[in-house]
Design an enzyme around this catalytic site. Sequence first.
Site, PDB file in Angstrom:
ATOM      1  N   MET A   7      -1.564 -13.998  -7.369  1.00 59.11           N
ATOM      2  CA  MET A   7      -0.747 -14.378  -8.638  1.00 59.11           C
ATOM      3  C   MET A   7      -1.712 -14.689  -9.795  1.00 59.11           C
ATOM      4  SD  MET A   7       2.470 -16.359  -7.450  1.00 59.11           S
ATOM      5  CE  MET A   7       1.653 -17.616  -6.462  1.00 59.11           C
ATOM      6  N   ALA A   8      -1.838 -13.601 -10.712  1.00 63.18           N
ATOM      7  CA  ALA A   8      -2.794 -13.910 -11.738  1.00 63.18           C
ATOM      8  C   ALA A   8      -2.053 -15.206 -12.619  1.00 63.18           C
ATOM      9  CB  ALA A   8      -2.838 -12.515 -12.544  1.00 63.18           C
TER      10      ALA A   8
ATOM     11  N   GLN B 179      -8.691 -10.177  -4.677  1.00 67.16           N
ATOM     12  CA  GLN B 179      -7.935  -8.822  -5.237  1.00 67.16           C
ATOM     13  C   GLN B 179      -8.394  -8.154  -6.583  1.00 67.16           C
ATOM     14  OE1 GLN B 179      -3.859  -8.454  -7.471  1.00 67.16           O
ATOM     15  NE2 GLN B 179      -3.212  -7.793  -5.398  1.00 67.16           N
TER      16      GLN B 179
ATOM     17  N   CYS C 207       1.047  -4.014  -9.595  1.00 70.49           N
ATOM     18  CA  CYS C 207       1.207  -4.864 -10.974  1.00 70.49           C
ATOM     19  C   CYS C 207       2.021  -3.779 -12.198  1.00 70.49           C
ATOM     20  CB  CYS C 207       0.134  -5.331 -11.356  1.00 70.49           C
ATOM     21  SG  CYS C 207       0.316  -6.258 -13.120  1.00 70.49           S
TER      22      CYS C 207
ATOM     23  N   LYS D 193      -1.955  -3.850  -1.717  1.00 70.22           N
ATOM     24  CA  LYS D 193      -0.563  -4.393  -1.892  1.00 70.22           C
ATOM     25  C   LYS D 193       0.172  -3.281  -2.869  1.00 70.22           C
ATOM     26  CE  LYS D 193       1.648  -8.330  -3.646  1.00 70.22           C
ATOM     27  NZ  LYS D 193       1.972  -8.250  -5.045  1.00 70.22           N
TER      28      LYS D 193
ATOM     29  N   GLY E 109       4.651 -15.848  -2.956  1.00 69.51           N
ATOM     30  CA  GLY E 109       4.003 -15.983  -4.031  1.00 69.51           C
ATOM     31  C   GLY E 109       4.629 -17.430  -4.720  1.00 69.51           C
ATOM     32  N   ARG E 110       5.667 -17.140  -5.505  1.00 67.15           N
ATOM     33  CA  ARG E 110       6.245 -18.434  -6.289  1.00 67.15           C
ATOM     34  C   ARG E 110       6.456 -19.679  -5.573  1.00 67.15           C
ATOM     35  NH1 ARG E 110      11.128 -14.624  -8.621  1.00 67.15           N
ATOM     36  NH2 ARG E 110      10.561 -14.006  -6.516  1.00 67.15           N
TER      37      ARG E 110
HETATM   38  C1  LIG Z   1       2.746 -15.374 -12.264  1.00 73.24           C
HETATM   39  C2  LIG Z   1       2.629 -14.262 -11.391  1.00 73.24           C
HETATM   40  C3  LIG Z   1       1.414 -13.633 -11.141  1.00 73.24           C
HETATM   41  C4  LIG Z   1       1.235 -12.445 -10.286  1.00 73.24           C
HETATM   42  N1  LIG Z   1       0.133 -11.815 -10.419  1.00 73.24           N
HETATM   43  C5  LIG Z   1      -0.237 -10.826  -9.343  1.00 73.24           C
HETATM   44  C6  LIG Z   1      -1.558 -10.114  -9.320  1.00 73.24           C
HETATM   45  O1  LIG Z   1      -2.281 -10.615  -9.911  1.00 73.24           O
HETATM   46  N2  LIG Z   1      -1.411  -9.446  -8.371  1.00 73.24           N
HETATM   47  C7  LIG Z   1      -0.467  -8.746  -7.549  1.00 73.24           C
HETATM   48  O2  LIG Z   1      -0.465  -7.799  -6.572  1.00 73.24           O
HETATM   49  N3  LIG Z   1       0.856  -9.309  -7.517  1.00 73.24           N
HETATM   50  C8  LIG Z   1       0.858 -10.426  -8.451  1.00 73.24           C
HETATM   51  N4  LIG Z   1       2.244 -11.021  -8.716  1.00 73.24           N
HETATM   52  C9  LIG Z   1       3.323 -10.593  -7.871  1.00 73.24           C
HETATM   53  C10 LIG Z   1       3.372 -11.422  -6.540  1.00 73.24           C
HETATM   54  O3  LIG Z   1       2.215 -11.292  -5.754  1.00 73.24           O
HETATM   55  C11 LIG Z   1       4.410 -11.284  -5.531  1.00 73.24           C
HETATM   56  O4  LIG Z   1       4.665  -9.860  -5.225  1.00 73.24           O
HETATM   57  C12 LIG Z   1       6.036 -11.294  -6.252  1.00 73.24           C
HETATM   58  O5  LIG Z   1       5.767 -12.800  -6.941  1.00 73.24           O
HETATM   59  C13 LIG Z   1       6.900 -11.592  -5.264  1.00 73.24           C
HETATM   60  O6  LIG Z   1       6.873 -12.354  -4.358  1.00 73.24           O
HETATM   61  P1  LIG Z   1       7.659 -13.919  -4.490  1.00 73.24           P
HETATM   62  O7  LIG Z   1       8.863 -13.530  -4.289  1.00 73.24           O
HETATM   63  O8  LIG Z   1       7.097 -14.661  -3.212  1.00 73.24           O
HETATM   64  O9  LIG Z   1       7.119 -14.633  -5.575  1.00 73.24           O
HETATM   65  C14 LIG Z   1       2.473 -12.155  -9.507  1.00 73.24           C
HETATM   66  C15 LIG Z   1       3.513 -12.766  -9.450  1.00 73.24           C
HETATM   67  C16 LIG Z   1       3.684 -14.024 -10.661  1.00 73.24           C
HETATM   68  C17 LIG Z   1       5.013 -14.857 -10.571  1.00 73.24           C
END
Ligand SMILES: Cc1cc2nc3c(=O)[nH]c(=O)nc-3n(C[C@H](O)[C@H](O)[C@H](O)COP(=O)(O)O)c2cc1C
Length: 342
Positions: free
Chosen positions: A31-32, A86, A116, A155, A240-241
């Site tokens: 999560m960036a 990543q 992304c 991913k 993630g979240r």
């Molecule tokens: C703030 C934020 C930043 C994210 N940044 C990335 C990232 O840098 N690389 C990536 O592959 N996915 C990124 N994602 C997506 C998450 O890795 C994940 O696929 C997505 O949030 C769904 O999973 P979750 O329901 O568990 O949050 C980001 C998600 C969020 C909320």
Amino acid sequence: MNTPAALIDFLNTPLIIGSKTIQNRMALAPMAGIGHTALRQVIASFGGHGLLFTGMVSAKAVPQENPNVSTVFTWQPESLNHTVCQIFGGDPKSMAMAARRIESEGFWGVDLNFGCAVAAICKRGAGAALLKTPGLAVEIVSAVRESISCPLFVKYRTGWQDNPDLAVAMGQAFENAGADALTFHPRVAPDRRSRAPKWDIIGQVKQAVGIPVFGNGNLFQPEDGLKMVTLTGCDGLSLGRMAAARPWIFAQWTQGVTPDRHIYHDTAMQMADVLAQYHDDVTAVKLFKKWAPYFCANFKFSQSILKQLMKANTIDQLKNKLHERLNVPPEILTVPNINLFV
Ligand SMILES: Cc1cc2nc3c(=O)[nH]c(=O)nc-3n(C[C@H](O)[C@H](O)[C@H](O)COP(=O)(O)O)c2cc1C
């Protein structure tokens, strides 16, 4: 909420990924902006994590990055044995060079971002844009594979059309090009996180490849974790979240630890302290405010607590406000306020 024994057993079953083995199958999704060293350190303090992924880092920047100054390409030395870095980019050569540096720094593995959908990333032909140019995506996997021997993750998401067959074909092509594991997020690119992910496509990808597949998307409660594993047969879970909202979730799901009512107050204070340890006051407050919506989503009065935290200008002010609002444990929602999970 108690963690089902079947989930604890599953998550604690070792898993071979390429040349290495993990002892537990629960991963922090990249999560960036919020998956930085401080969040990873707070998560690690509770334990129970298998792998922690960094937020995406530009492959072009990695070879020159100075970890002492960078806010993204930075880590705690003791975390390297469970951290996967990543990278994003659209060019096989620079992705391979970045991967080589990541391996030489001692990271557990490398992850390629093919998911992304943010315009600034896709415009550069990186992230989910690569799912429109599958040949180039596969070339990147091959080039990175040739440059490193540590585990290589890809991913990715369903793609730009709601077509599971394409997602399956991509997974197979990544495996053939040398990926050691996949993290699959079953949403089409324009959806971002607004619609429910289609977990059944995780199962279709899993069926079609021989390498481990981590399922990702909308894992909130332990029951969701068990349901995803049962429905899809996936080999691991990527959160993630929820991991941002509840950094102790790894300990809770893998060890059945029941958090006490003060954990919200104490964890927010810890986050403020760890951010202040790494950054100047302005940056620490900025990073805390990026994390705050996910954390505040836990509370019944989430918006009011968040609004107050957003008024703080220094870490000391933040900590005073945290004390005011959380010292007496506030009412907690079972499923966090999804409106703050943007
Ligand atoms: C703030 C934020 C930043 C994210 N940044 C990335 C990232 O840098 N690389 C990536 O592959 N996915 C990124 N994602 C997506 C998450 O890795 C994940 O696929 C997505 O949030 C769904 O999973 P979750 O329901 O568990 O949050 C980001 C998600 C969020 C909320």
